[in-house]
Structure formats: structure tokens, C-alpha cells
Design a protein around this motif. Sequence first.
Motif, mmCIF file in Angstrom:
data_model
loop_
_atom_site.group_PDB
_atom_site.id
_atom_site.type_symbol
_atom_site.label_atom_id
_atom_site.label_comp_id
_atom_site.label_asym_id
_atom_site.label_seq_id
_atom_site.Cartn_x
_atom_site.Cartn_y
_atom_site.Cartn_z
ATOM 1 N N ARG A 224 2.186 -4.446 3.306
ATOM 2 C CA ARG A 224 3.238 -3.529 3.753
ATOM 3 C C ARG A 224 2.854 -2.111 3.331
ATOM 4 N N PHE A 225 2.958 -1.182 4.265
ATOM 5 C CA PHE A 225 2.511 0.191 4.042
ATOM 6 C C PHE A 225 3.703 1.142 3.917
ATOM 7 N N ARG A 226 3.607 2.030 2.930
ATOM 8 C CA ARG A 226 4.516 3.174 2.809
ATOM 9 C C ARG A 226 3.632 4.415 2.778
ATOM 10 N N THR A 227 3.886 5.364 3.687
ATOM 11 C CA THR A 227 2.975 6.497 3.870
ATOM 12 C C THR A 227 3.741 7.811 3.832
ATOM 13 N N ARG A 228 3.281 8.695 2.953
ATOM 14 C CA ARG A 228 3.847 10.049 2.881
ATOM 15 C C ARG A 228 2.775 11.014 3.392
ATOM 16 N N VAL A 229 3.160 11.833 4.364
ATOM 17 C CA VAL A 229 2.245 12.805 4.961
ATOM 18 C C VAL A 229 2.745 14.207 4.623
ATOM 19 N N GLU A 230 1.852 15.030 4.053
ATOM 20 C CA GLU A 230 2.188 16.409 3.680
ATOM 21 C C GLU A 230 1.247 17.369 4.410
ATOM 22 N N ALA A 231 1.816 18.451 4.978
ATOM 23 C CA ALA A 231 0.990 19.417 5.711
ATOM 24 C C ALA A 231 1.744 20.730 5.872
ATOM 25 N N LEU B 55 -2.578 0.562 -4.549
ATOM 26 C CA LEU B 55 -2.584 -0.777 -3.984
ATOM 27 C C LEU B 55 -2.029 -1.775 -4.988
ATOM 28 N N ALA B 56 -1.070 -2.578 -4.548
ATOM 29 C CA ALA B 56 -0.577 -3.692 -5.356
ATOM 30 C C ALA B 56 -1.412 -4.920 -5.006
ATOM 31 N N ILE B 57 -2.279 -5.331 -5.930
ATOM 32 C CA ILE B 57 -3.314 -6.335 -5.656
ATOM 33 C C ILE B 57 -3.096 -7.572 -6.528
ATOM 34 N N ARG B 58 -3.450 -8.736 -5.976
ATOM 35 C CA ARG B 58 -3.450 -9.971 -6.764
ATOM 36 C C ARG B 58 -4.598 -10.855 -6.310
ATOM 37 N N ARG B 59 -5.032 -11.713 -7.214
ATOM 38 C CA ARG B 59 -6.082 -12.660 -6.850
ATOM 39 C C ARG B 59 -5.561 -13.628 -5.805
ATOM 40 N N ASN B 60 -6.421 -14.001 -4.873
ATOM 41 C CA ASN B 60 -6.063 -14.938 -3.818
ATOM 42 C C ASN B 60 -6.170 -16.361 -4.357
ATOM 43 N N PRO B 61 -5.075 -17.104 -4.423
ATOM 44 C CA PRO B 61 -5.144 -18.468 -4.962
ATOM 45 C C PRO B 61 -5.994 -19.414 -4.112
ATOM 46 N N VAL C 210 0.863 -1.182 0.000
ATOM 47 C CA VAL C 210 0.000 0.000 0.000
ATOM 48 C C VAL C 210 0.898 1.230 0.000
ATOM 49 N N ASP C 211 0.692 2.091 -0.971
ATOM 50 C CA ASP C 211 1.436 3.351 -1.039
ATOM 51 C C ASP C 211 0.435 4.484 -0.855
ATOM 52 N N LEU C 212 0.584 5.233 0.229
ATOM 53 C CA LEU C 212 -0.371 6.291 0.563
ATOM 54 C C LEU C 212 0.313 7.656 0.535
ATOM 55 N N ARG C 213 -0.421 8.653 0.051
ATOM 56 C CA ARG C 213 0.037 10.046 0.163
ATOM 57 C C ARG C 213 -1.118 10.887 0.673
ATOM 58 N N PHE C 214 -0.904 11.536 1.823
ATOM 59 C CA PHE C 214 -1.919 12.377 2.441
ATOM 60 C C PHE C 214 -1.568 13.846 2.238
ATOM 61 N N GLU C 215 -2.462 14.591 1.631
ATOM 62 C CA GLU C 215 -2.341 16.049 1.560
ATOM 63 C C GLU C 215 -3.330 16.618 2.577
#
Length: 880
Positions: A146-153, A41-47, A24-29
Amino acid sequence: MRTNQPQTIYLSEYRVPAYLVDNVDLRFELFEDGARVHSTLAIRRNPESDAGAAPLELDGDSLVLESVALNGEVLADDAFEDRGDRLIVNSVPEQFKLSVVTWIEPQNNTRLEGLYKSSGMFCTQCEAEGFRCITFFPDRPDVMARFRTRVEADKTAYPVLLSNGNPVESGDLDNDRHFVTWEDPFPKPCYLFALVAGDLVEKRDTFTTCSGRDIDLRMYVEPRNADKCAHAMDSLKRSMRWDEDVYGREYDLDIFMIVAVDDFNMGAMENKGLNIFNSSCVLASKETATDVAFQRIEAIVAHEYFHNWSGNRVTCRDWFQLSLKEGFTVLRDAQFSADMGSDTVKRIEDATLMRTAQFAEDAGPMSHPVRPSSYIEISNFYTLTIYEKGAEVVRMIRTLLGEDLFRKGSDLYFERHDGQAVTTDDFVKAMEDASGRDLSQFRLWYEQAGTPVLDVADEFDAERGVYRLTVRQSIPDTPGQTDKQPQHTPFALGLLDEHGKALPLRLSANEQDAPVERVLELTDESHVFEFHGLAQKPTPSLLRHFSAPVRVHYPWTREQLLFLMSHDPDGFNRWDAGQRLAVDVIQSLVGEPKDTPLDSRLVTAYRHLVTDSSLDQALVAKMLQLPSEAYLIELAREADVPAIHAARERVLKHLAIALRDDLVACYRRNASGEDYAVTPEQVARRSLRNTALAWLLVINDEEGRELALRQYREADNMTDRMGALRALVNSDYESDREQVLDDFYQRFQTDPQVVEQWLSVQASSPVAGQLPKVRALLEHEAFDWRNPNKVRSVIGAFAGQNLPGFHAVDGSGYDFLAEQVCRLDDINPQIAARLVTPLTRWKKFAPAYRSQMKSALEQVRDKSGLSKDVYEVVHKSLAD
């Protein structure tokens, strides 16, 4: 009246997720008028899913969708469907990236779920289903990423920008803005996501782990609270060391952070690496927090830290398994608190909560198993059954297996399921595999609701020297469950001779070196146990250490209870005998004429407690607390609250008058010239001193009044100041009461947590908390409808603690609560659903009260636009 019934979710309908999210790659403004959230979101079908090429469905709540892109290509309007509560993408490949941009308004979020603002600070609460209020996502705990989060303010307004994991990048942006990027290397469900942005003071410390790694500890608070962090930080370090020593759990990230937030629905939240706390559960100084608050903070800090393994590294597969993480972690924090203080006192506190509140929950309309089979709103299942009874269930496993095998089982559980979302069955299976014990029948504790009843009878065969104990087990019917099976229950006991000596418990005539305490295992509806080699009939000491969350029925005489109060080597059962004796005396007076004589032996027993300084003073402090009105109500068939209150007050005043001089001596004896510290010894002395003071004020003793006023004026700590304040507020000295209440507010009006205590001490008082006074508190400048702590301090304290006021004969207390619940339902449904609970036990009360309580519930039921949170509680309560 609501016509569309909310959907019920069933455990039996669980299916594995059709799609998994790896990253999950998030960017908050963040802006003053809202926030824009960019999610990739990097998504794949669940086998493991049998859904095939089903459409992708993501959960959402109160989101404004701005754009959707698949593998970088913006989707046409007919390629997806925004239903408000779901985003459906009709056709997706087996593996892809989905980018979604949403707009939200944290400043208007009074529900305090998802991303919201508190005191000018951005913060999150995502458990249980708050992440869907931030962006569209498969909001379920078995989707771990796995989360990567960028916060901008804005850099000036929000200099501190936090999220889960470790900071990996930071810098300045145009327009005096800045950013920080955080990366969490451990997969987690979205309910553990956290973000904080604000103008905060940072307090730092370090902790060196057992492997020699240095952990950066950070605590973030508003500047005015900078001097209230030391206790929580010390508690955190003690928790980290204890978890290494007792459970072998070492912290895994480089940074551990705690943030204090004023507006918070819960006590605290264990978000990975970034715990967010209700300010009342983390901030403390001797001038502003009582001993109880210090101990509570230590326990909550430990609880949230322990979740790093029992909840984060190993999490729950679905919300029906909530007790997997909460029950286990409550046990862990209880063990920690017992090791930090008094094991006996901690066990008494836990049992009191179970017997007063959880047993009531078990017997009420919202009764459910530790692992529920269905729910409408998951927030309603953050209950004492899930937490406290869940902890007792895990404790019973520990009792049955023994300390060493239980540790072996927990090690296996963490090793086997690290990084997974699992079930309570997986936990029990690890314990079975590690110990070789069959816990098949024990699993019924997770599946069956209700409080088991153990009916115990005994007889003594003098010719054979055999004492025979018969134990019969039954479990009452609860909503949706009847004809329950007997459960596997550990039943600890001892036997005492006429001098109080512990007797060996020989289960056969030939047994040598028999122990003086045994844990019997109950598996059938009825058991008969024989103990051999006894010269006379012993006095039984049953359910030692509160070895199981059950009710025990045995025909103790008052002589036996007095004997156990003085001689039982098990501190818990010594306390329990005193409680049973006081209950018996109080119950005998309910509804009886005022001139009915009291048993003089009660005064003798309590005088011994007050005057004998050789006793364990921490235990004495607990034994001097009479059974609460809530507990007495729970024991009654059809509770008449004014009659119960009158009987209890009569016993309390009788004891206070008889022991008046002893109470004054106890008060003076427990005065301390030491510097304030939260040690078991000092806490016990302050508790005894303030109990003696409260008893003196109950009888309007003039010397007691002078002592209380002097203690209030001279107190150098909140425990003594609040002890004096509470005693005066509950006395008939009206002018003193108003004077100290006014003085207290003037001293502490700028401190929200202390003001909450000021509100609560009034609303909870049967003397000061009359309904007009409580309504006036709602209009006070210090009250805030958007702040859950303030709401609980007034409305919750009135309905949950001021029982004579709430159960007024004219029904005004019930109507008041119904009115406030309806108002809160439009602001914060979670809090409204919890506050309505006192009305849900309407069937427990005498007919005159019962009908008025039901009528008040019907007022709530008929509210237009009722939330599903309150709908579930009210409709289950009104069901036949």
C-alpha cells in the motif's frame, strides 16, 4: 564491440521474494535541477521463502544514495553496500522499517523510465522496471504494498500534483511551494506507481456505478489541448458501463484520472487510478484526428481502464506472465470495440495485424512463446506475441467454453485471485474449474512458440453423400524449440452449396437439426471429419471468424474464392477470400514480364464491390484494401521487395484504370452533408471515398486530382483532409504535393500530434519518402530526438511502411536505419530496440538484400557501449 554479455533471466529460476513490503511511504521534493525522494518501507521476511536470514537486496538504477536508516537509526557505511544497481543491507531483523533518501535528475532522463520531465511536466513510467530509477526497492510485480505519496513542488510552476489513489491532505509550504498527499488503499506492485506534477488544465465529469456510487472522473492536459478531451472522456464512461455489463466489474476508487503526456515510450499506462497516456492516444478533435485515431483512442482508453481488474486488482507474478494481464485485456478491449462498432470489421483488423506482423514475429529470430522462458531485457517482450497472440489464446478459451462458461470462469478468476500476483496457469485453472473442461493440452498455446499450420484436404463420396475433410496440424521450428506437440485448436467452418446456401453439418447420417456452422476441436496431428447427407461437393468456408491464430493451407481455386467473396455468410471469410484471390493474382505477376495478362475476373469482383451499395459498406471498405506489401513479403519464401511492390502496383493501377468511372461515382456517392460523427456508417463512407480518391491518384487521373485538391481545401475534418493529402503525396503531381504539404504544416505546426501525422505521411510514402527527403525531415524544426512519437513518425514510418524506400537496392535504407538506431541507443534504448526490428528479418529476403541487411545489423552490434535492450535483439537476430 561489447565483450560482457548481459545476464539472461529464466522462468525456471523464479523464487518467491525473500522479503515483502507491506507499506510504502514516499515524499518527493521536486526541483528544477532534480528531485529528492524520501522512501520508508515497512518490510518483513517472507514466510514462504527458503532464503532464511539473507541480506536485504533492493534494486536501483541511476540513483545517488544520500542516506539509509533502519528503524530510524542511520546506518554506518559498513552496514550496507551501494552497488549502483543494488542496495544490500547485510543484517536486518524479521520485521523493520527501512528509510532511504535518493537524488535523481528527471530533467536529464531521456530514457523516459522512472521519473522524468516532459514539456515542463514531471511524470513517471514504471512498467516494467522503472521504479528502481526512482528509489531503491524490490522491483518485481509479486511484491505488493500500500502506497502513501506526498508530492512537494513550486506552486506556480506545478499547481497540479497527482499520484495514485485518493487525495488525503494538501497545503502550502515555505518559498511558494505546496504539497498534496495521496493514499492508495489497494496493495499494488511498484510498476503501477504514478506521479504527475505540472501546469495542467483539469476536465471533470462523473460516472455512477451499478451500485449507485458516483465516481469523480478527471482528465489533465496542457492548456492548448483543453478542447480535445471530450471523446476520451466519453470513451471512458462507455468503457466503465461496458465492463459492468459484460464482465461484472465495478470501479473501486472514488477518483479515476487520465493525464496526457507528449513524451512517452508506450501508448498508455494503467497505473492504479492515475492512467498516463501518450498524448496521441487520448487527444482528439475532428479537425486534428482521423477516424482511425478516434477509434484507436476509444480502444486504448478502454484497454487501460479494463486493466483496473485484469492487471491491477489481479496482477502478474513475474514478467514471464506478462500476457496474463495484457492478453486478457486486449481481448476485453477488442470485444468492447466490436460492440461499439462493427464486429466483422474489428475481427478483420485484428486478423490483419496477426497475419502481417505477429506471424512475422513468430517466424523471426525474436520468436517466443506467449509465456516466454527467458529474456535479457523485459522491455523487448512487450510484443505482438504477448499482446495480440495472447488475446487470441484467451479468445480460443472463450470459443471452446462458450460465452456463459467463459464469463463464469472470469468471475471465478477475479474472485479467487483478487489482490494477488498470479500466473497464466492460475487463469486457465479458473476456466477449467468453472467449466469442467480439461484444458491441459490447451496450455501448450502458452508454452510453444510459432504459428501452427493447418493443411486441409477434402474429398467427396457421391454415392454415400459424404464430404470428408482431413486436417493436419504442424508447428514450425523456432529458436530453441523443435519437435512440437499438437495444440488444442478450435477450427470453425461452414459448407456452402452451389447457390451459396449454408448446408447443415451432420457428423453422422442420423444427426437431426445439425447446425450450419461448427467449431471442430483439433487435438491430434491429423483429424478426419465426415459430413453426411450432401447431394454434391460443397465449397468449404474454413477458419470462420479467424477462430485460431493459424495459417490454413487449402487448394482453393480462383472460382471458389470468387464464389466465397460473393456468398459466404461469414463476413470475415468473405473478406479473406478477396484477400486470397488478390494475393494469388499479385504473386503470379512477381518477376513476370509487364505484358503478362491479368485475370479479368479480379476486375469483375472489385467492380461489384465498388458499385453495389446494398452491401455492408464497412465490410466493402475493408475488402477494397489490397493485401499490403508487408503481408506479401511475409508470404514470400525469399522476398524481392521491388518485384513485389511492382506487381502490387500493377494490379492496383489495372483495377483503378478499369474501374475509373465507377471510382468517381463511388467517390461522389459517399459524399456526406451530415455533421461529422464517428459512427460505423460515416466511417465506412469516408473510408470508401478516400480509397476511391487514392486509387484515382495512383493513375494520375486529372478529375481525381481536382477532387483531391478541392477535398483538401474544403475539408472540415482531419479524416478527409488527411485522405486528400495522402493521395496527393503518393501521386506524381509533385507541385501539388509540395503545395499541400507546406500548407498543412503552416496550418498545424503548433499541434505536435498533427505534425506527427505530417512527418509520417511523407516518410511512409514510396513516392515522397526518398532517403534524402527522410534525412531532411530529421533536420526539420518539428523533429525532436527526445520525443518517441516524432522518432516513430519518421524513422519508424520509413523502415516499417515505406518498404520500397527502405529496401533500396544499394542498401542505403539499411545503413540509414543502423545509423539512427546507434544514435538512439544512447538516448532511449527502448525505442532503439523496437526500431531495429525491420533489420532482424534479414534471412527472409532475397540474397542481395539479405547480405546488406546483415551487414547493417553488424554495424549496430559493433557499437561501443551497446545497451542490453538492443544487444538482445541484435545478437538473437545474428545467431545462426
